[in-house]
Design an enzyme around this catalytic site. Structure first.
Site, short mmCIF file in Angstrom:
data_model
loop_
_atom_site.label_atom_id
_atom_site.label_comp_id
_atom_site.label_asym_id
_atom_site.label_seq_id
_atom_site.Cartn_x
_atom_site.Cartn_y
_atom_site.Cartn_z
N LYS A 13 -5.99 5.75 2.30
CA LYS A 13 -7.06 5.30 3.19
C LYS A 13 -6.84 5.79 4.62
O LYS A 13 -7.76 6.31 5.24
CB LYS A 13 -7.18 3.77 3.20
CG LYS A 13 -7.60 3.17 1.87
CD LYS A 13 -7.94 1.70 1.99
CE LYS A 13 -6.79 0.83 2.42
NZ LYS A 13 -5.70 0.70 1.43
N ARG A 88 -10.75 -7.60 3.12
CA ARG A 88 -9.79 -7.62 2.03
C ARG A 88 -10.02 -8.79 1.09
O ARG A 88 -9.33 -8.92 0.09
CB ARG A 88 -8.38 -7.74 2.60
CG ARG A 88 -7.60 -6.45 2.60
CD ARG A 88 -6.25 -6.75 3.19
NE ARG A 88 -5.22 -5.83 2.77
CZ ARG A 88 -4.96 -4.69 3.37
NH1 ARG A 88 -5.70 -4.28 4.37
NH2 ARG A 88 -3.96 -3.94 2.94
N ARG A 127 6.19 7.68 1.20
CA ARG A 127 5.82 7.33 2.58
C ARG A 127 6.93 6.53 3.25
O ARG A 127 7.17 6.65 4.44
CB ARG A 127 4.52 6.53 2.56
CG ARG A 127 4.06 6.10 3.95
CD ARG A 127 2.67 5.52 3.92
NE ARG A 127 2.66 4.15 3.42
CZ ARG A 127 1.54 3.45 3.21
NH1 ARG A 127 0.37 3.99 3.43
NH2 ARG A 127 1.61 2.22 2.78
N ARG A 133 8.10 2.15 6.86
CA ARG A 133 7.43 0.84 6.93
C ARG A 133 8.17 -0.19 6.09
O ARG A 133 8.46 0.06 4.93
CB ARG A 133 5.99 0.97 6.43
CG ARG A 133 4.98 1.13 7.56
CD ARG A 133 3.61 1.38 7.03
NE ARG A 133 3.09 0.31 6.17
CZ ARG A 133 1.85 0.27 5.73
NH1 ARG A 133 1.00 1.22 6.06
NH2 ARG A 133 1.46 -0.71 4.94
N ARG A 144 1.66 -6.58 -2.94
CA ARG A 144 0.45 -6.06 -2.29
C ARG A 144 -0.58 -5.64 -3.33
O ARG A 144 -1.79 -5.86 -3.17
CB ARG A 144 0.79 -4.89 -1.37
CG ARG A 144 1.43 -5.36 -0.05
CD ARG A 144 2.25 -4.28 0.62
NE ARG A 144 1.49 -3.11 0.98
CZ ARG A 144 2.04 -1.91 1.24
NH1 ARG A 144 3.34 -1.75 1.17
NH2 ARG A 144 1.29 -0.90 1.60
P1 ADP Z 1 -2.05 -0.87 2.79
O1 ADP Z 1 -3.51 -0.68 2.59
O2 ADP Z 1 -1.26 0.33 2.41
O3 ADP Z 1 -1.54 -2.14 2.15
P2 ADP Z 1 -2.45 -1.67 5.57
O4 ADP Z 1 -1.86 -1.00 6.74
O5 ADP Z 1 -3.93 -1.67 5.42
O6 ADP Z 1 -1.73 -1.01 4.32
O7 ADP Z 1 -1.97 -3.20 5.53
C1 ADP Z 1 -0.62 -3.59 5.64
C2 ADP Z 1 -0.49 -5.12 5.64
O8 ADP Z 1 -1.18 -5.68 6.78
C3 ADP Z 1 -1.11 -5.85 4.45
O9 ADP Z 1 -0.24 -5.87 3.33
C4 ADP Z 1 -1.36 -7.24 5.04
O10 ADP Z 1 -0.18 -7.99 5.13
C5 ADP Z 1 -1.81 -6.93 6.45
N1 ADP Z 1 -3.28 -6.75 6.56
C6 ADP Z 1 -3.94 -5.60 6.86
N2 ADP Z 1 -5.26 -5.78 6.88
C7 ADP Z 1 -5.46 -7.10 6.60
C8 ADP Z 1 -6.61 -7.92 6.46
N3 ADP Z 1 -7.84 -7.42 6.60
N4 ADP Z 1 -6.42 -9.23 6.16
C9 ADP Z 1 -5.21 -9.75 6.01
N5 ADP Z 1 -4.08 -9.04 6.12
C10 ADP Z 1 -4.19 -7.73 6.41
#
Ligand code: ADP
Length: 188
Positions: A13, A88, A127, A133, A144
């Site tokens: 993404k 989400r 990654r 990370r 996740r």
């Molecule tokens: P990925 O899509 O690879 O899981 P992101 O950078 O989008 O990575 O998200 C990393 C973490 O940040 C998620 O696992 C969650 O803990 C938090 N997070 C991101 N976006 C949201 C959201 N919209 N609502 C709640 N938690 C979020």
């Protein structure tokens, strides 16, 4: 044009978001990036967020809304936004509708990047080596993924019923996937 980019962790993404924003002059809103920025500031809120993100759980909708509003208020792009990693869950999708109404914007499409589970794990472990990370390890990734399937995947059907879904095969070269996206967006 306002878009959502949906897909499991590791689907690519972030990479595709940057390319789409460049091609269509959109402002990229990654809730993951915004949360990571907040944790770097070492504020009380940042410390609270850090432990949640590192466990792979979702941060509360209240915190998400707060950081989103702050970002949108400071970034007035009349051309539109690309939401990456948000919404989400169902409640967040309703919050997004409300947010869009407030600024008189409409949602034009929801891009769903489709990648199978084995490939996701490969990509994320790679990654981890490049970016370091803390939430990119096998155990947290399983959490996740589970949360994605339970809470985020149901949004696909909702957007499909609203005729907004743009399903893209996310397997292939970065530029090839990007081309697939662009072709669909150009015909919107
Ligand atoms: P990925 O899509 O690879 O899981 P992101 O950078 O989008 O990575 O998200 C990393 C973490 O940040 C998620 O696992 C969650 O803990 C938090 N997070 C991101 N976006 C949201 C959201 N919209 N609502 C709640 N938690 C979020």
């Amino acid at each position: 044009m306002n878009l959502i980019l949906l897909g499991p962790p590791g689907a690519g993404k972030g990479t595709q978001a940057l390319k789409i924003c460049k091609s269509f002059n959109l402002t990229h809103i990654s809730t993951g990036d915004l949360l990571r920025d907040e944790t770097k500031s070492e504020s009380e809120l940042g410390n609270q967020i850090k432990s949640i993100v590192e466990s792979g759980n979702l941060v509360s909708n209240e915190i998400i809304l707060k950081i989103l509003k702050k970002f949108i208020d400071g970034n007035n792009n009349q051309n539109g936004f690309l939401f990456d990693g948000f919404p989400r869950n169902k409640e967040q999708s309703l919050l997004l509708n409300k947010l869009m109404n407030e600024i008189n914007f409409k949602l034009d499409g929801v891009i769903m990047l489709d990648v199978n589970k084995d490939l996701l794990l490969d990509r994320i472990l790679k990654r981890k080596k490049d970016e370091g990370r803390a939430d990119d390890n096998e155990e947290v990734l399983q959490n996740r993924l589970r949360i994605y399937l339970e809470e985020t995947q149901p949004l696909i059907e909702i957007y499909e019923n609203e005729n907004l879904l743009i399903k893209i095969d996310g397997v292939g070269e970065i530029n090839q996937v990007n081309q697939r996206i662009n072709t669909r967006l150009e015909s919107l």
